[in-house]
Design an enzyme around this catalytic site. Structure first.
Site, PDB file in Angstrom:
ATOM      1  N   LEU A   1    -132.780  95.760  35.687  1.00 37.29           N
ATOM      2  CA  LEU A   1    -134.237  95.796  35.784  1.00 37.29           C
ATOM      3  C   LEU A   1    -134.642  96.408  37.116  1.00 37.29           C
ATOM      4  O   LEU A   1    -134.295  95.889  38.176  1.00 37.29           O
ATOM      5  CB  LEU A   1    -134.804  94.379  35.646  1.00 37.29           C
ATOM      6  CG  LEU A   1    -134.585  93.745  34.269  1.00 37.29           C
ATOM      7  CD1 LEU A   1    -134.958  92.269  34.291  1.00 37.29           C
ATOM      8  CD2 LEU A   1    -135.388  94.481  33.206  1.00 37.29           C
ATOM      9  N   GLU A   2    -135.388  97.490  37.054  1.00 40.26           N
ATOM     10  CA  GLU A   2    -135.726  98.252  38.254  1.00 40.26           C
ATOM     11  C   GLU A   2    -137.219  98.244  38.552  1.00 40.26           C
ATOM     12  O   GLU A   2    -137.702  99.041  39.351  1.00 40.26           O
ATOM     13  CB  GLU A   2    -135.208  99.688  38.100  1.00 40.26           C
ATOM     14  CG  GLU A   2    -133.705  99.730  37.872  1.00 40.26           C
ATOM     15  CD  GLU A   2    -133.166 101.130  37.640  1.00 40.26           C
ATOM     16  OE1 GLU A   2    -133.907 102.098  37.922  1.00 40.26           O
ATOM     17  OE2 GLU A   2    -132.012 101.257  37.191  1.00 40.26           O
ATOM     18  N   ASN A   3    -137.939  97.339  37.900  1.00 42.94           N
ATOM     19  CA  ASN A   3    -139.395  97.286  38.090  1.00 42.94           C
ATOM     20  C   ASN A   3    -139.853  95.891  38.490  1.00 42.94           C
ATOM     21  O   ASN A   3    -140.904  95.424  38.096  1.00 42.94           O
ATOM     22  CB  ASN A   3    -140.103  97.726  36.804  1.00 42.94           C
ATOM     23  CG  ASN A   3    -139.803  99.163  36.451  1.00 42.94           C
ATOM     24  OD1 ASN A   3    -140.361 100.083  37.039  1.00 42.94           O
ATOM     25  ND2 ASN A   3    -138.892  99.371  35.513  1.00 42.94           N
TER      26      ASN A   3
END
Length: 516
Positions: free
Chosen positions: A341-343
């Site tokens: 997860l990059e957000n």
């Protein structure tokens, strides 16, 4: 990780501030009457204050009793972690089933863990790093068939000695089934055999004992190669799962999709793959996964990607995440999941979700992660906090050493992506920040086409692995210790690797599997 289906440029991060060194110290443990204690409770720990002047009642890998400093009385435990062990001391205590206990102590030093195993319920764990005396306290309730628990204290690999004093366990006493140890020293555990406590912000671990891991799930090699398999076509070689080379020990299927239910997940095999491959059905996909597992490989479902947004921000969404992930694992035969997860991420509720999922899956559950470099610069980052919160069930963190710009190494110097120093200097942050060596992997792009920046030749990756494991082949930066149990490497992606002629599978994979 590069995006799932629709690419967009990723912002390049750089961090130029110097990293502050971790203050180390010595300390000890002390118990005060914990919350929930009542008149019927007794202190069940033998020699909790070490005032016998020896380790009577305790079994330690590298402990001794000293009188230089103590929290109370004259003596305190001093234990010294090594490169391959955490300096753990344990004591097995008779307890009663379905009863509540409070474990408490005082500690001083870097990365000191206090917890209990074999409770028959949620095994507790708490930790701290403090140059002065600090009290740790946690509690647990035993299962209906539990008659003994093992209390433990340990530090962390390669850290300075820690002190402990006045350890206590309050609760109703049980009937001992055998005499307590009398200060004998047990063999040093392997690098993957200790550190089961999850250092959660709330001071307790979660998840069932059957899902809790003290190392890699059985069957995986000492040093593993992870590869992301693309469930879409973006110019790389389109593959079936069966096309992924055998050098890959863990295959991460990219990616799951978010649903309209908060925290909910779904997965659909991209129909465009069928046209590229002359047909690829759900049944064939599942059969390929089953065949990989039969060959000793592990297949996990990756959650996220650059454009993948799954929000787990409360107990309801955490439950939705765990339930939907478990359904997908059962439907497709996945061994576990990968968190990419990059957000944004909530370390508390995502940890809750992952422990719940691990409890459903039981032994053999695989949990991998692929944070961006910016997410692992310090233990205060949410992603780093998540990794530590689920350390008890975590297989490996393969940080993305690409699309990063310049970043701090653990020595405080700034290193540029695409170099060996970047790999070793940033890996050192995780290795000294609380993860086990086997939980740290090097994530690299398979080719210059696979990422916007940060590509390194496979030979450089191998040199970085040797530097971290044995102190050989280092660049200008050489860590002040070695980690022979270093976890391995990862690449984005098996598809880009195939497009380039499989240099990752052949060169890095071959090197990993030949490492001692």
């Amino acid at each position: 990780m590069p995006p799932a289906r629709h690419r967009r440029p990723r912002a390049v991060h750089s961090l130029l501030a110097g990293a502050s060194a971790i203050a180390l110290g010595l300390g000890g443990l002390v118990l005060a009457n914990g919350p929930g204690a009542h008149a019927a409770d007794t202190d069940l720990i033998t020699n909790g204050g070490f005032e016998t002047g020896n380790l009577s009642g305790w079994t330690c890998t590298n402990g001794t009793v000293q009188s230089t400093t103590a929290h109370s009385g004259t003596y305190a435990l001093q234990s010294t972690p090594g490169a391959g062990d955490t300096g753990e001391c344990t004591q097995t205590v008779a307890v009663q089933p379905s009863s509540t206990y409070t474990l408490s102590s005082w500690v001083q030093g870097s990365y000191i863990y206090l917890g209990a195993r074999g409770t028959g319920g949620t095994d507790p764990s708490t930790w701290t790093s403090s140059p002065s005396w600090t009290q740790l306290s946690t509690s647990f309730t035993t299962g209906p068939g539990t008659t003994s628990v093992t209390v433990y204290l340990h530090g962390w690999y390669g850290q300075q000695p820690f002190l402990a004093d006045d350890v206590s366990l309050l609760g109703p006493g049980g009937t001992p089934s055998s005499p307590s140890p009398t200060g004998s020293s047990s063999p040093s555990p392997s690098p993957t055999g200790t550190g089961t406590g999850s250092p959660s912000p709330t001071g307790t671990g979660s998840g069932s004992p059957t899902a809790t891991s003290t190392g890699k799930p059985p069957g995986l090699p000492k040093h593993i190669l992870t590869g992301y398999w693309q469930n879409f076509d973006n110019g790389a070689t389109v593959q079936r799962i069966s096309d992924v080379p055998a050098a890959y020990d863990v295959i991460a299927v990219s990616f799951a999709d978010a649903t309209t239910t908060p925290g909910g997940l779904s997965f659909t095999l991209d129909p465009t793959l069928s046209s590229h491959l002359g047909g690829y059905t759900d049944a064939q996909f599942k059969a390929d996964i089953a065949a990989k597992r039969a060959a000793g490989k592990r297949v996990v479902l990756s959650i996220g990607g650059q454009n993948g947004t799954v929000s787990v921000s409360d107990s309801t969404s955490a439950a939705n995440f765990a339930n939907s992930a478990w359904t997908l694992m059962q439907n497709y035969g996945f061994d576990g999941i990968d968190i990419d997860l990059e957000n944004g991420i909530n370390s508390t509720y995502m940890a809750q979700a992952l422990h719940s999922l691990a409890a459903k899956a039981g032994s053999g559950f695989i949990l991998t992660m692929a944070p961006q470099t910016i997410d692992m610069q310090s233990t205060g980052m949410e992603y780093f906090k998540l990794a530590l919160n689920v350390k008890d069930i975590l297989t490996i963190v393969n940080m993305q050493y690409y699309n990063s710009g310049a970043m701090n190494g653990c020595d405080g110097n700034v290193y540029s992506q695409g170099t060996e120093n970047f790999l070793t200097g940033l890996a050192c942050i995780q290795l000294k920040g609380g993860l086990r060596p086997d939980q740290v992997g090097l994530g690299v792009p398979a080719s210059t086409s696979a990422a916007g920046g940060g590509y390194v030749d496979p030979g450089v990756v191998n040199s970085a692995l040797d530097c971290l494991a044995a102190g050989t082949g280092c660049g200008s930066y050489k860590p002040d210790t070695t980690w022979p149990g270093i976890g391995g490497a990862m690449t984005w992606s098996t598809n880009w690797d195939a497009k380039a002629g499989n240099p990752v599978a052949n060169t890095i994979g071959g090197h990993l599997h030949a490492m001692p």
